[in-house]
Design an enzyme around this catalytic site. Structure first.
Site, PDB file in Angstrom:
ATOM      1  N   SER A 137       0.795  -1.234   0.000  1.00 11.78           N
ATOM      2  CA  SER A 137       0.000   0.000   0.000  1.00 11.78           C
ATOM      3  C   SER A 137       0.825   1.279   0.000  1.00 11.78           C
ATOM      4  CB  SER A 137      -0.946   0.013   1.202  1.00 11.78           C
ATOM      5  OG  SER A 137      -2.029  -0.852   0.975  1.00 11.78           O
ATOM      6  N   LYS A 143       0.200   3.912  -2.595  1.00  9.74           N
ATOM      7  CA  LYS A 143      -0.785   4.992  -2.492  1.00  9.74           C
ATOM      8  C   LYS A 143      -0.143   6.362  -2.292  1.00  9.74           C
ATOM      9  CE  LYS A 143      -4.468   1.986  -0.721  1.00  9.74           C
ATOM     10  NZ  LYS A 143      -3.864   0.728  -0.266  1.00  9.74           N
ATOM     11  N   SER A 183      -6.002   3.323   4.478  1.00  9.92           N
ATOM     12  CA  SER A 183      -5.373   2.669   3.335  1.00  9.92           C
ATOM     13  C   SER A 183      -6.421   2.030   2.424  1.00  9.92           C
ATOM     14  CB  SER A 183      -4.361   1.610   3.801  1.00  9.92           C
ATOM     15  OG  SER A 183      -3.516   1.218   2.752  1.00  9.92           O
ATOM     16  N   LYS A 211       2.898   6.559   5.016  1.00 12.10           N
ATOM     17  CA  LYS A 211       2.079   5.442   4.551  1.00 12.10           C
ATOM     18  C   LYS A 211       2.691   4.100   4.924  1.00 12.10           C
ATOM     19  CE  LYS A 211      -1.567   3.959   2.738  1.00 12.10           C
ATOM     20  NZ  LYS A 211      -1.447   2.890   3.765  1.00 12.10           N
TER      21      LYS A 211
END
Length: 382
Positions: free
Chosen positions: A59, A62, A119, A225
């Site tokens: 993730s 992102k 997320s 993140k």
């Protein structure tokens, strides 16, 4: 088209001044498969461990998705209040999600929260479709942006990091795109938030808790993140700011969240104990003026959109540090936003410490003959 004047700059990755090596003798991330520690302002690499290995990012993907969203907000293609409708495809995403229903609408602001805190794979696809019409076209935009940023270890195949063939990046490239995202200073309003709610006025409000626990437990942390898949293991791109110094710590392939967070905290601790920065420009400072030959505007006024500084070891001499704005020759219209127009070079004495590429802050079309004539006459009689 004219946008608000600013200055865009990127830097090489110099060794910190008065440092014999970019990496400390101690391995700050012994359990990570790959890691890098970078000064956010200058791009200086402080610590490196296999940082160019091409690995699945989960993730952390992102970060690029959020970067393209923030750019669209900056140039007016999006507003935070715009409604985003959820397609059946977006709602079908598995993994981390905010459980969007087909046809459900949320604002851009809410979707960013869903991406940054929870997320949300579904929110990421919904935003990709909003911006580009399809996830596939949005992924093309992601790869084009990666190319512009010099992310040579990267290829994206989706916008959320779910396992798929030919989707990879490196710790180095993650730090590069994290640094670019942080130039949009408002992003940390989202990534630094520990908890919030979506669907507040509904019968079933959805509680968001940030997957990055460092924003609550590490002083100065405000992003960026996390990521996890069975293939990628535990990954994190973290950023923290103390006493004007902002750093980015990236780890990939950690065995568990406890180890991941502990090693990132150690990397951040090392940065703040050993380094400081010497300010070149503060956000909003005027940088200089650039004449544009035959342009719709005759001159660009450059302003720092974010801080520019040189990373220094604590206690090192800062005497005789100076900078020069060196413009390219024959800067002519048409210019596109982001076109190179020169560089800022920072010296200490005769030694070059670092440089920042300066890009056009706006798009400048060619001036009409009538505009050029009026400009010439004005110059004659002024």
């Amino acid at each position: 088209m004219l946008l608000l004047p600013a200055v865009y700059a990127s830097a090489a990755e110099p060794t910190p001044p008065n440092a014999s090596s970019a990496s400390p003798a101690v391995n700050l991330a012994p359990s990570a498969r790959s890691a890098v520690l970078m000064d956010a302002d200058s791009g200086t690499v402080i610590f490196d461990k296999n940082s160019h290995d091409k690995l699945p990012p989960a993730s952390i993907t992102k970060i690029m998705t959020m970067l393209l969203i923030m750019e669209a907000l900056d140039d007016g293609r999006l507003k935070l209040t715009d409604k985003v409708s959820t397609s059946e495809y977006a709602a079908s995403m598995g993994g981390s999600q905010i459980f969007l229903e087909p046809g459900e609408e949320m604002t851009v602001d809410e979707m960013i929260k869903g991406i940054a805190l929870a997320s949300g794979n579904d929110a990421s696809v919904a935003m990709a479709e909003k911006l580009a019409g399809s996830e596939a076209q949005f992924v093309n935009m992601m790869n084009e942006k990666a190319k512009q940023l010099g992310m040579n270890d990267t290829h994206f195949a989706n916008c959320n990091g779910l396992p798929v063939a030919d989707h990879y990046t490196s710790a180095h490239d993650i730090a590069v795109m994290s640094r670019e995202l942080l130039k949009h200073t408002e992003i940390t309003k989202y990534t630094g938030m520990y908890q919030d709610y979506l669907r507040k006025s509904s019968e079933k409000p959805f509680w968001l808790v940030n997957t990055n626990k460092l924003v609550r437990f590490y002083t100065g942390a405000d992003g960026l993140k996390t990521g996890f898949t069975n293939e990628a293991k535990f990954c994190l791109s973290a950023t923290a700011r103390r006493d004007g110094l902002r750093v980015i710590a990236v780890v990939m392939g950690e065995p568990n969240t406890k180890t991941r967070n502990a090693e990132v905290a150690s990397m951040l601790d090392y940065s703040f104990a050993q380094y400081t920065n010497y300010s070149i420009f503060k956000q909003g400072d005027p940088i200089g003026k650039v004449p544009v030959e035959k342009g719709q505007v005759a001159q660009l006024e450059l302003t720092a959109t974010h801080p520019y500084s040189v990373l220094m070891r604590k206690g090192a001499s800062t005497g005789d540090i100076r900078h020069e704005l060196q413009l390219d020759k024959n800067i002519k219209a048409p210019l596109k936003i982001g076109d190179r127009i020169g560089r800022i070079v920072v010296y200490q004495g005769n030694q070059q410490l670092t440089e920042f590429e300066v890009q056009s802050p706006i798009t400048v079309e060619k001036a009409s003959w009538w505009t050029l004539m009026k400009r010439t006459c004005s110059g004659l009689f002024s």
